[in-house]
Design an enzyme around this catalytic site. Structure first.
Site, mmCIF file in Angstrom:
data_model
loop_
_atom_site.group_PDB
_atom_site.id
_atom_site.type_symbol
_atom_site.label_atom_id
_atom_site.label_comp_id
_atom_site.label_asym_id
_atom_site.label_seq_id
_atom_site.Cartn_x
_atom_site.Cartn_y
_atom_site.Cartn_z
ATOM 1 N N THR A 351 0.806 -1.219 0.000
ATOM 2 C CA THR A 351 0.000 0.000 0.000
ATOM 3 C C THR A 351 0.842 1.274 0.000
ATOM 4 O OG1 THR A 351 -0.184 -0.229 2.411
ATOM 5 C CG2 THR A 351 -1.999 -1.074 1.074
ATOM 6 N N GLY A 352 2.169 1.161 0.107
ATOM 7 C CA GLY A 352 3.018 2.341 -0.042
ATOM 8 C C GLY A 352 3.658 2.845 1.227
ATOM 9 N N THR A 354 6.657 1.897 2.713
ATOM 10 C CA THR A 354 8.078 2.152 2.475
ATOM 11 C C THR A 354 8.279 3.207 1.396
ATOM 12 O OG1 THR A 354 8.523 -0.149 3.079
ATOM 13 C CG2 THR A 354 10.276 1.047 1.965
ATOM 14 N N HIS A 489 2.041 6.056 -12.672
ATOM 15 C CA HIS A 489 2.776 4.978 -13.341
ATOM 16 C C HIS A 489 2.619 5.013 -14.858
ATOM 17 C CE1 HIS A 489 4.076 2.994 -9.694
ATOM 18 N NE2 HIS A 489 2.851 3.103 -9.197
ATOM 19 N N GLU A 574 -17.930 -23.267 -15.629
ATOM 20 C CA GLU A 574 -17.838 -21.812 -15.743
ATOM 21 C C GLU A 574 -19.167 -21.209 -16.194
ATOM 22 O OE1 GLU A 574 -15.412 -20.116 -14.645
ATOM 23 O OE2 GLU A 574 -14.146 -21.846 -14.215
ATOM 24 N N HIS A 577 -21.303 -20.687 -13.105
ATOM 25 C CA HIS A 577 -20.935 -19.458 -12.391
ATOM 26 C C HIS A 577 -21.528 -18.234 -13.092
ATOM 27 C CE1 HIS A 577 -18.332 -21.171 -9.408
ATOM 28 N NE2 HIS A 577 -17.489 -21.687 -10.293
#
EC number: 3.4.24.-
Length: 802
Positions: A351-352, A354, A489, A574, A577
């Site tokens: 999540t940011g 560092t 980004h 599938e 679903h």
């Protein structure tokens, strides 16, 4: 020397008379007495002068020797190492010294403080630098020592290579060719290992080499030689004498060389060690510096700025305020506020936390010290507390500064979980950290930041105000935050000219619910890699869609071989679903369904969950029914079930337990909440009784059974739709939302799919990035700015007055 000879002659030490050349002209007559008297007086004066000169030289040399300070005490002598030399010019009277620059010295970089923690390189002896792990090749003395050492060992090697080693012979050759012919003068037994044969004069072999032969033992050699001489008839004085000598051929030097090299390597490794690599100049290194901190002092070395951090504006404001505390403390002290000691950044991985710390280091304009929590603990006892002390000592020297401890849960775990060796060392390190943060030796002008994604295991004493005054939670970004992160980004990417970055960022944000900042960065990078893989000139929208599928579902496996029966089962699974979610009101809208294997699964379905934080019981139940749609479809169409629904059943079970145990959504169990154990945690005891556990298990089973029956009824009713979707899947392998609309018609419920629909009613399309008035100039020192403005205004005022 001449005057000494003259003096010797005048005293009668020379009987042969004065050389004519030394007698002045006019003095060659019979009466030479005046001339001799003159010469004698001259010689006497010159001799006395030379004696005084010699005595003066000796006294001066003695004074110079006595004035040289002892090694290590140079600074206590006026002409020592730090004193002013006599050859240096004295300062003129009244001449002012130039003030030394008081600005901050350049930091040594990320190697642990650099110039702040070491002396000047040119002042250190080469041996001291070599002990600290620095290879002093730039030192002239070191190069000379290295050259002479290399020449010495090179000479030794050349000596042993080219040394004449003689010619080895056998005992039989010695007897037949030398002893029997009478050319042996004597035998030398060298070191009791071999015998050197010395020939009689004139009987030396043509090649000039001596000969030698090995012996097993001295006793056997003497016995054989005695017997042989008797057989050859050599008696008495004619017998060959045997001499025993001990020689050193220098081979022991070569045998000792590997040992010396190994010892030197071990000493170098111990002094430098793993902890000292890349940290030259910080003590002796290795075992002798385990108590030193491994922290790095960063200043003007990080390229990450706050403009590169998005999606966590509130946390950015908090961090900016901490930097503003250090740059402009008067703004807060005037109101009686105290500078907070620190803040801890918590939140899920990616999540940011560092990244926010890196941005702080890049823009704080104050020293930024970073260290990992795991670097405090080593195999040696007492290293952790010592490193904590050294870390805070380094922080005080660099104050005002910011200290960042990443992954602090490695050293800040709760105490009292046993007294094992490692646990005791961790507790001692934590205690030292608590004292340094808020104890008698409290640090000033040092702000401490820390990051962790496990705040639940931290010690309460570490989290209290006074140590970490603020706890900043950084969660996954919402849709506005993701749009801002995508804009960051997308900035360096080469996009297709038809794409607008703002619109593309908003669309991608709506397609990636629940993504963290790291996931968003990964999507952008994957899109660039996919475009490069296909040799595209620019990145288009299709590449981003493939990147999102790659991140969510995993690697697409088009080459995986599926049997026709298995492929048919996957298609109906599938389809179950997709149809169940299409006709359930609270199910997530379907974006894409595929029977191409991805990751661990044989099929893949992509949904678009709503951006919400509160869920009702009906919503959770519809999601359970949609998840069970695959298993129900298999049972309806094939009359059997397979192992393909294992992951679906796991998700349904987790949802059912969460509804009953955590959210209190069951009438029989009641309005209670218990914490569910994390995956991988060891559960020694449950917080409820066995009867309650049995009741919870029964209710979970009933809840899942009800959802299963509801799904069976729904898909039995829509059996034709399921079959249409499955057949088209077998044909095309991938279906999107438009294909589903053509097959089943529009979905009977309203749904949101665009960015504008998701952010409707939130006030704005983008997140608010405005700063409060007090943080407009958060990175500037207002006092200096005000002084500069006053200095600029003063000349203007003088001009106006004049």
């Amino acid at each position: 020397m001449a005057h000494r000879c003259l003096l010797l002659w005048s005293r009668g030490g020379c009987r042969r008379g004065l050389p004519p050349l030394l007698v002045p002209r006019g003095c060659l007559g019979p009466d030479r007495r005046p001339c001799l008297r003159t010469l004698y007086q001259y010689a006497t004066v010159q001799t006395a002068s030379s004696r005084r000169s010699l005595l003066r030289d000796v006294i001066a040399a003695y004074q110079r020797f006595c004035s040289r300070p002892p090694k290590g005490f140079e600074k206590y002598f006026p002409n020592g190492k730090n004193g002013k030399k006599a050859s240096e010019p004295k300062e003129a009277v009244g001449e002012k010294k130039e003030p030394q620059p008081s600005g901050p010295q350049p930091s040594g970089g990320a190697g642990g403080g650099g110039g702040k923690r070491r002396g000047k390189k040119e002042d250190s002896h080469w041996w001291s630098r070599f002990q600290k792990g620095d290879f002093p090749w730039d030192d002239k003395d070191f190069r000379m020592y290295f050259l002479w050492t290399a020449l010495f060992w090179g000479g030794v090697m050349i000596y042993f290579v080219f040394k004449s080693s003689g010619r080895e012979i056998t005992w039989k050759d010695f007897v037949n060719n030398y002893l029997s012919k009478g050319v042996v003068d004597r035998l030398e037994v060298v070191n009791k290992r071999f015998v050197r044969v010395t020939f009689t004069p004139g009987k030396t072999p043509v090649d000039g080499q001596y000969v030698w032969f090995n012996i097993g033992s001295v006793d056997t050699f003497e016995r054989n030689l005695e017997t042989l001489q008797q057989e050859l008839g050599i008696e008495g004085e004619n017998r060959v004498p045997v001499v025993y000598i001990a020689e050193s051929d220098g081979s022991f030097l070569l045998s000792m060389l590997p040992t010396v090299l190994i010892i030197a390597f071990l000493l170098y490794t111990i002094r430098r060690g793993p902890a000292g690599i890349g940290r030259t100049g910080r003590g002796m290194g290795g075992l002798f510096s385990v108590g030193e901190t491994t922290a790095k002092v960063l200043k003007d070395e990080i390229d990450v700025k706050f403009k590169d951090v998005a999606g966590c504006e509130e946390a950015k404001l908090e961090i900016m305020e901490f930097v503003n505390f250090l740059k402009n403390p008067k703004q807060y002290q005037d109101l009686g506020a105290k500078i907070p000691k620190g803040a801890i950044l918590t939140g899920p991985p990616g999540t940011g936390k560092t990244l926010l710390a890196k941005a702080t280091a890049g823009e704080a304009n104050v020293p930024f010290i970073t260290v990992s929590g795991s670097e405090f603990l080593e195999m040696f006892v007492g290293v952790g507390p010592a490193r904590v002390r050294d870390l805070f000592a380094l922080a005080r020297k660099n104050a005002p500064c910011i200290l960042f401890i990443d992954e602090i849960d490695a050293v800040g775990r709760k105490r009292g979980r046993g007294n094992f060796g490692g646990q005791s060392e961790q507790e001692n390190t934590l205690n030292q950290l608590l004292v340094e943060m808020d104890g008698f030796n409290t640090t000033t002008n040092v702000v401490i930041l820390a990051g962790t994604n496990r705040p639940d295991i931290l010690d309460p004493a570490l989290l209290r105000p006074g140590r970490f005054d603020r706890q900043i939670f950084i969660g996954p970004p919402d849709i506005k935050g993701r749009a801002s992160i995508f804009k960051v980004h997308l900035r360096p990417l080469k996009l297709d000219s038809a794409l607008e970055k703002d619109k593309l960022a908003r669309k991608l944000a709506s397609l990636t619910p629940g993504f963290s900042g790291a996931d968003v960065a990964n999507v952008c990078n994957e899109a660039a890699l996919i475009a490069a893989r296909h040799l595209s000139d620019a990145i288009n929208e299709k590449h981003f869609e493939q990147a999102i599928e790659r991140v969510i579902g995993g690697l697409e496996k088009k080459t995986q071989v599926l049997q026709p029966e298995e492929k048919k089962t996957v298609a109906y699974h599938e389809a179950g679903h997709a149809v169940a979610g299409w006709y359930l009101e609270h199910a997530d809208p379907l974006l894409k369904v595929s029977i191409i294997p991805r990751g661990k699964g044989l099929g893949y379905a992509q949904y678009l969950p709503k951006e919400q934080y509160l869920y009702t019981k009906e919503q959770l139940l519809d999601r359970m029914c949609m998840t069970l749609g695959g298993r129900v479809s298999e049972e309806i169409f094939f009359g059997r079930i397979t192992t393909g629904a294992q992951d679906d059943l796991r998700k349904v079970t987790q949802s059912a337990y969460a509804q009953i145990v955590q959210f209190g959504m069951n009438e029989k169990v009641g309005q209670i909440s218990f914490d569910l154990p994390r995956q991988g945690d060891m559960v020694l005891e449950k917080p409820y009784s066995e009867a309650t556990a049995r009741m919870i298990d029964d209710e979970v089973r009933i809840l899942i059974s009800d959802a299963y029956r509801r799904t069976v009824a729904l898909l039995t009713e829509k059996k034709a739709d399921v079959e249409k979707v499955a057949l088209l899947l077998l044909e095309k392998e991938v279906l999107d939302k438009n294909d589903m609309v053509q097959l089943l018609g529009p979905r009977p419920f309203t749904e949101k799919s665009t960015y504008e629909e998701f952010v409707e009613g939130t006030g704005s399309l983008d997140e608010d990035t405005s700063l409060p008035e007090g943080l407009q100039d958060w990175n500037k020192e207002r006092e200096k700015e005000e002084k500069k403005e006053k200095e600029k205004e003063e000349p203007l005022n003088e001009k106006v007055v004049s």
